[in-house]
Design an enzyme around this catalytic site. Sequence first.
Site, PDB file in Angstrom:
ATOM      1  CG  ASP A 241      89.008  58.046 -15.677  1.00  0.00           C
ATOM      2  OD1 ASP A 241      88.072  57.720 -14.912  1.00  0.00           O
ATOM      3  OD2 ASP A 241      89.278  59.231 -15.953  1.00  0.00           O
ATOM      4  CG  ASN A 251      84.732  55.904 -13.227  1.00  0.00           C
ATOM      5  OD1 ASN A 251      85.072  56.751 -14.033  1.00  0.00           O
ATOM      6  ND2 ASN A 251      83.665  56.036 -12.466  1.00  0.00           N
TER       7      ASN A 251
HETATM    8  C1  LIG Z   1      83.753  60.650 -19.006  1.00  0.00           C
HETATM    9  S1  LIG Z   1      85.209  60.393 -18.160  1.00  0.00           S
HETATM   10  C2  LIG Z   1      84.807  60.918 -16.597  1.00  0.00           C
HETATM   11  C3  LIG Z   1      85.689  60.310 -15.568  1.00  0.00           C
HETATM   12  O1  LIG Z   1      86.806  61.169 -15.325  1.00  0.00           O
HETATM   13  C4  LIG Z   1      86.764  61.521 -13.968  1.00  0.00           C
HETATM   14  O2  LIG Z   1      87.999  61.680 -13.401  1.00  0.00           O
HETATM   15  P1  LIG Z   1      88.555  63.157 -13.094  1.00  0.00           P
HETATM   16  O3  LIG Z   1      87.408  64.010 -12.645  1.00  0.00           O
HETATM   17  O4  LIG Z   1      89.586  62.901 -12.023  1.00  0.00           O
HETATM   18  O5  LIG Z   1      89.159  63.614 -14.397  1.00  0.00           O
HETATM   19  C5  LIG Z   1      86.041  60.392 -13.319  1.00  0.00           C
HETATM   20  O6  LIG Z   1      86.849  59.254 -13.201  1.00  0.00           O
HETATM   21  C6  LIG Z   1      84.934  60.203 -14.284  1.00  0.00           C
HETATM   22  O7  LIG Z   1      84.233  59.041 -14.178  1.00  0.00           O
END
Ligand SMILES: CSC[C@H]1O[C@H](OP(=O)(O)O)[C@H](O)[C@@H]1O
Length: 359
Positions: A241, A251
Site C-alpha cells: 500500500d 501492507n
Molecule cells: C494491490 S494492493 C493490495 C493491498 O491492499 C489491501 O488492503 P485493503 O484490502 O485494506 O485495501 C492489502 O493491503 C493488499 O495487500
Amino acid sequence: MKINNIPYRTIWPTADGAVEIIDQTRLPHEFVTVRLESMRDAEFAIRSMQVRGAPLIGVAAAYGVALSMKHHATDAALKATCDMLAKARPTAVNLSWAVERMRALLLPLQACERADAAWLEAGRIAEQDVKINQAIGRHGREHIQVIHLEKGDTVNILTHCNAGWLATVDWGTALAPVYTAFEAGIPLHVWVDETRPRNQGASLTAWELAQHGIPHTVIVDNAGGHLMQHGLVDMVIVGCDRVTAHGDVCNKIGTYLKALAAFDNGVPFYVAMPISTLDLTLLDGVLEIPIEEREQEEVTHVSGLCDDGQVRRVRLTPEGSKAANYGFDVTPARLVTGLITERGVVAANTAAILAALAD
Ligand SMILES: CSC[C@H]1O[C@H](OP(=O)(O)O)[C@H](O)[C@@H]1O
C-alpha cells in the site's frame, strides 16, 4: 479476469456517464455490482471497502473526481472533492497519488473543460493500471519459472490478503505473476492466508483463484511459519500500500510476521508494486507511514453463509471485550528479497529504487 468465463474488470465507466464496480463486501457468496453516480458514492465505496486494494482505490477516487466535476466544476468544488476523497482511507499512497494527479490536471483548466478532461484522465489511470500489472506479471513470472526449473516440481507460493485482480482494475499485483505463470503452464499452488479480520484472502483471493482454476489452499494466518519450516513454501509474494525511499513496505496487517518467518527459513519474500506505490517523501516506514485503524466490529464480528443459504453476521467475542483493529503493518526493507515492479525486479534499497525510477 474471468468470472464464469466472462471477462470482467473491478470498475468500469458506463455508456451514460456513471461508473460501475463489483461490490467486494458481498463476495464470495454474492456477486453484486453497484452504480456510482457522484463523488459521495465513490467516497463511500472506498471507505466501506466495496472497492479496496491500493491501485483500485486510486482509480475509484479518480472516477470520483470525474463524477464530481460533472455536477460542480468550480475551484472550490475541485478542492473539496479532492480533499474529501484523499481522506477516505489514509494508508495506501495510490489514493493520494491519483487524487493529486487529477487535481494537478484540472486546476489549470476552465471549469467548463474539467468534466470531460477528468473523465478521460480517470480512464487513462485505469488503462495504465492494467498495463502496469501485466508487466508486473511478466517480471514476476520469470522468478516463478526459475524456482520451477530448480525444483522440477510444483511451485508453492504463499500470499497474504488480496493483491489479485480484485485489488486493481485487472490482473492484480502480487497475483499477476501467478496468473501469468499459470497461463504459461508452470505448475503452481497458492497458500492463501485468510487474512483476519476482513478475510480478504479467504473471501477474495480464494474466490478469484477458484474462478481462474488455480490450485490453492486457504490457511489460517498463523500457519505460514509452520509451512515454511517444513519446506512447503517456495516463495512469498504480497502486494503493498506504500513503500518508502528506503524500501520499507507497508501492507496488510500480518505481512511483517510472514516476512520474519520467510527470512528465518530462507524463503524468498517478494513485494509486487506499481511504481506509483512509492512514497519518496518517507524514509522509515515504521515511524512514518500512517496506519489505518478501523472499527472494532471488524474484529468482534464475522459474516458468512449459513446452512440455510442466508449470509449472516455473528459476534465472535464477549460483549464486554474491546478489540483493536490495525489495518496494516510495515516490513523493513532488510526482510524484502525484491520489489516486483512494472520496470523489473528491484532491490529494496534507495539506490536501486532511484535507479529504477531513472530508467
Ligand atoms: C494491490 S494492493 C493490495 C493491498 O491492499 C489491501 O488492503 P485493503 O484490502 O485494506 O485495501 C492489502 O493491503 C493488499 O495487500
